[in-house]
Design a protein around this motif. Structure first.
Motif, short mmCIF file in Angstrom:
data_model
loop_
_atom_site.label_atom_id
_atom_site.label_comp_id
_atom_site.label_asym_id
_atom_site.label_seq_id
_atom_site.Cartn_x
_atom_site.Cartn_y
_atom_site.Cartn_z
N TYR A 80 0.93 -1.27 0.21
CA TYR A 80 0.14 -0.18 0.11
C TYR A 80 0.84 1.15 0.18
O TYR A 80 1.94 1.16 0.77
CB TYR A 80 -0.96 -0.11 1.12
CG TYR A 80 -2.12 -0.78 1.09
CD1 TYR A 80 -3.28 -0.54 0.50
CD2 TYR A 80 -2.20 -1.70 1.88
CE1 TYR A 80 -4.37 -0.79 0.39
CE2 TYR A 80 -3.36 -2.74 1.92
CZ TYR A 80 -4.54 -2.13 1.31
OH TYR A 80 -5.91 -2.81 1.27
N ALA A 81 0.70 2.13 -0.83
CA ALA A 81 1.13 3.73 -0.72
C ALA A 81 0.21 4.42 -0.04
O ALA A 81 -0.76 4.82 -0.88
CB ALA A 81 1.55 4.00 -2.24
N ILE A 82 0.22 4.97 0.89
CA ILE A 82 -0.64 5.74 1.64
C ILE A 82 0.00 7.07 2.22
O ILE A 82 0.98 6.91 2.82
CB ILE A 82 -1.13 4.99 2.79
CG1 ILE A 82 -1.86 3.56 2.38
CG2 ILE A 82 -2.37 5.80 3.61
CD1 ILE A 82 -2.36 2.81 3.53
N GLY A 83 -0.67 8.14 1.81
CA GLY A 83 -0.04 9.25 2.05
C GLY A 83 -0.93 10.80 2.07
O GLY A 83 -2.11 10.48 1.92
N PRO A 125 -10.48 -9.87 3.59
CA PRO A 125 -9.79 -9.38 2.51
C PRO A 125 -9.24 -8.04 2.46
O PRO A 125 -9.70 -7.32 3.41
CB PRO A 125 -10.81 -9.44 1.42
CG PRO A 125 -11.98 -10.48 2.04
CD PRO A 125 -11.81 -10.25 3.56
N LEU A 126 -8.16 -7.69 1.77
CA LEU A 126 -7.74 -6.33 1.66
C LEU A 126 -8.65 -5.30 1.39
O LEU A 126 -9.24 -5.47 0.35
CB LEU A 126 -6.45 -6.25 0.88
CG LEU A 126 -5.27 -7.25 1.40
CD1 LEU A 126 -4.01 -6.81 0.18
CD2 LEU A 126 -4.49 -6.45 2.47
N PRO A 127 -8.70 -4.23 2.14
CA PRO A 127 -9.64 -3.20 1.73
C PRO A 127 -9.28 -2.36 0.40
O PRO A 127 -8.00 -2.29 0.34
CB PRO A 127 -9.67 -2.15 3.05
CG PRO A 127 -8.34 -2.71 3.89
CD PRO A 127 -8.04 -4.02 3.52
N PHE A 128 -10.27 -2.24 -0.13
CA PHE A 128 -9.72 -1.22 -1.33
C PHE A 128 -10.54 0.04 -1.42
O PHE A 128 -11.82 0.00 -1.54
CB PHE A 128 -10.19 -2.02 -2.46
CG PHE A 128 -9.78 -1.46 -4.09
CD1 PHE A 128 -8.29 -1.88 -4.42
CD2 PHE A 128 -10.42 -0.60 -4.67
CE1 PHE A 128 -8.01 -1.37 -5.89
CE2 PHE A 128 -10.13 0.08 -6.01
CZ PHE A 128 -8.84 -0.29 -6.37
N VAL A 129 -9.76 1.14 -1.75
CA VAL A 129 -10.49 2.61 -1.81
C VAL A 129 -10.64 2.96 -3.20
O VAL A 129 -9.55 3.11 -3.69
CB VAL A 129 -9.66 3.63 -0.70
CG1 VAL A 129 -10.34 4.95 -0.89
CG2 VAL A 129 -9.44 3.17 0.71
N GLN A 137 -8.23 -0.20 10.60
CA GLN A 137 -9.88 0.01 10.54
C GLN A 137 -10.50 1.02 9.79
O GLN A 137 -11.56 0.98 9.09
CB GLN A 137 -10.04 0.11 11.92
CG GLN A 137 -9.56 -1.02 12.99
CD GLN A 137 -10.23 -2.44 12.58
OE1 GLN A 137 -11.33 -2.30 12.11
NE2 GLN A 137 -9.68 -3.47 12.59
N ALA A 138 -9.70 1.93 9.41
CA ALA A 138 -10.25 3.16 8.73
C ALA A 138 -10.43 2.68 7.11
O ALA A 138 -11.30 3.14 6.45
CB ALA A 138 -9.20 4.52 8.84
N LEU A 139 -9.17 1.88 6.85
CA LEU A 139 -9.20 1.55 5.43
C LEU A 139 -10.44 0.57 5.13
O LEU A 139 -11.24 0.66 4.20
CB LEU A 139 -8.03 0.82 5.02
CG LEU A 139 -6.85 1.50 4.80
CD1 LEU A 139 -5.51 0.59 4.63
CD2 LEU A 139 -7.08 2.26 3.44
N GLY A 195 -15.85 0.02 2.76
CA GLY A 195 -17.07 -0.77 2.86
C GLY A 195 -16.55 -2.38 3.02
O GLY A 195 -17.35 -3.02 2.70
N ALA A 196 -15.26 -2.72 3.31
CA ALA A 196 -15.21 -4.02 3.29
C ALA A 196 -15.89 -4.82 4.36
O ALA A 196 -16.18 -4.64 5.29
CB ALA A 196 -13.72 -4.41 3.85
N ALA A 197 -16.30 -6.14 3.71
CA ALA A 197 -17.26 -6.76 4.65
C ALA A 197 -16.65 -7.74 5.65
O ALA A 197 -15.51 -7.86 5.64
CB ALA A 197 -17.96 -7.82 3.70
N ALA A 198 -17.46 -7.75 6.74
CA ALA A 198 -16.67 -8.67 7.94
C ALA A 198 -16.77 -9.99 7.88
O ALA A 198 -16.25 -10.83 8.81
CB ALA A 198 -17.24 -8.00 9.37
N ALA A 199 -17.67 -10.46 6.85
CA ALA A 199 -17.57 -12.09 6.71
C ALA A 199 -16.38 -12.76 6.36
O ALA A 199 -15.41 -12.12 5.67
CB ALA A 199 -18.49 -12.30 5.74
N PRO A 200 -15.87 -13.88 7.04
CA PRO A 200 -14.86 -14.63 6.46
C PRO A 200 -14.53 -14.89 5.03
O PRO A 200 -15.55 -14.94 4.38
CB PRO A 200 -14.74 -15.99 7.23
CG PRO A 200 -15.76 -15.55 8.25
CD PRO A 200 -17.12 -14.60 7.64
#
Length: 295
Positions: free
Chosen positions: A45-48, A110-114, A153-155, A160-165
């Motif tokens: 991830y590149a986050i800035g 799963p990895l969150p995607f913005v 958690q913010a990502l 909107g990442a689902a919490a389901a496994p």
């Protein structure tokens, strides 16, 4: 706006300051005018955050502009470039984070995607600032853990990442990552990776990309490039760094370096250390500028 070709020498005012916070995490602050980076992709991830000017980049088939106060979230393995949106240039801070650190905080989701690469969400902004500005991240593991957990958690919330496994094998992916970390300079056979994880190669490829955002091969390549950068900063010649990290030769390493970071090893070292330029010779790209001390 006039553009400088990606292969040209950087402007006199271009600079990068870099700090490795921990294994799998580094922070930079940089300023560029004109073209900064050619099209490239990396497995972190590149986050800035943009501090001044217009930070322009191409990402997911569209041109994006980030303004002061905006948060940038570039997903692993997504091609992007970088340039100034105005003649005044741009100034930014960025943290590069291994997806495994986000995974540890999310517990196998799963990895969150913005979407879009640029966000104005206040939750994400607060988490990004904590990573960019906190002075204790490099020396206080608890501070770093808190900041990474907050970012994860913010990502997840913003994406909107689902919490389901997920329908993938997290333990197999983690075993594969650990095996690759232990054999980063080796040529790893698929059969060996299957034996280490108990998973067939096709399922494992899906597992790895689900949880770490890239393929096992690119993950290993990027760990080799991490080693190359550390060796170059320590004064190692290019060829020696390439061999020690497990690349076939210097040209092999240089091609991967450009694809991962959008810069030749020489230009990266020059703007990172401020060393005077002599030259860099690569049989694939002919002569490029290179920093004294690593030729």
């Amino acid at each position: 706006m006039s553009r400088t070709p990606a292969s040209a020498a950087p402007a006199a005012s271009d600079w990068v300051r870099r700090a490795e916070l921990s294994e799998g995490m580094e922070r930079i602050e940089a300023r560029f005018q004109g073209q900064a980076y050619a099209l490239h992709r990396h497995d972190r991830y590149a986050i800035g955050s943009t501090l001044a000017g217009v930070q322009r980049f191409n990402y997911r088939r569209s041109q994006r502009d980030s303004l002061p106060g905006h948060s940038l979230v570039l997903h692993p393995d997504e091609p992007h470039d970088g340039q100034a949106g105005t003649d005044e240039g741009f100034h930014y801070r960025m943290v590069y984070i291994e997806p495994a650190l986000i995974q540890a905080a999310l517990g196998g989701r799963p990895l969150p995607f913005v979407e879009g690469g640029v966000s104005t969400d206040a939750r994400l902004s607060a988490a990004v600032i904590a990573l960019l500005a906190a002075p204790d991240l490099a020396r206080e593991p608890l501070a770093q853990g808190d900041a990474i957990a907050g970012l994860a958690q913010a990502l997840a919330a913003v994406s909107g990442a689902a919490a389901a496994p997920p329908r993938a094998d997290f333990l197999a992916a983690r075993r594969a990552r650990e095996y690759l970390d232990a054999h980063r300079a080796d040529v790893v056979a698929l059969a060996a990776l299957e034996a280490a994880t108990g998973r067939d190669r096709w399922s494992l490829s899906h597992d790895f990309r689900t949880f770490y955002g890239t393929s096992p091969y690119r993950y290993q390549t990027m760990r080799r490039l991490d080693q190359v950068r550390r060796l170059l900063l320590a004064g190692s010649p290019l060829g020696d760094a390439a061999a020690a990290a497990g690349f076939a030769d210097q040209s092999h390493m240089t091609r991967h370096f450009g694809k991962a970071f959008g810069l030749t090893p020489g230009r990266w070292l020059r703007i990172t250390t401020g060393l005077p330029v002599v030259r860099e010779v690569d049989t694939a790209t002919n002569v490029q500028d290179f920093a004294s001390g690593a030729a």
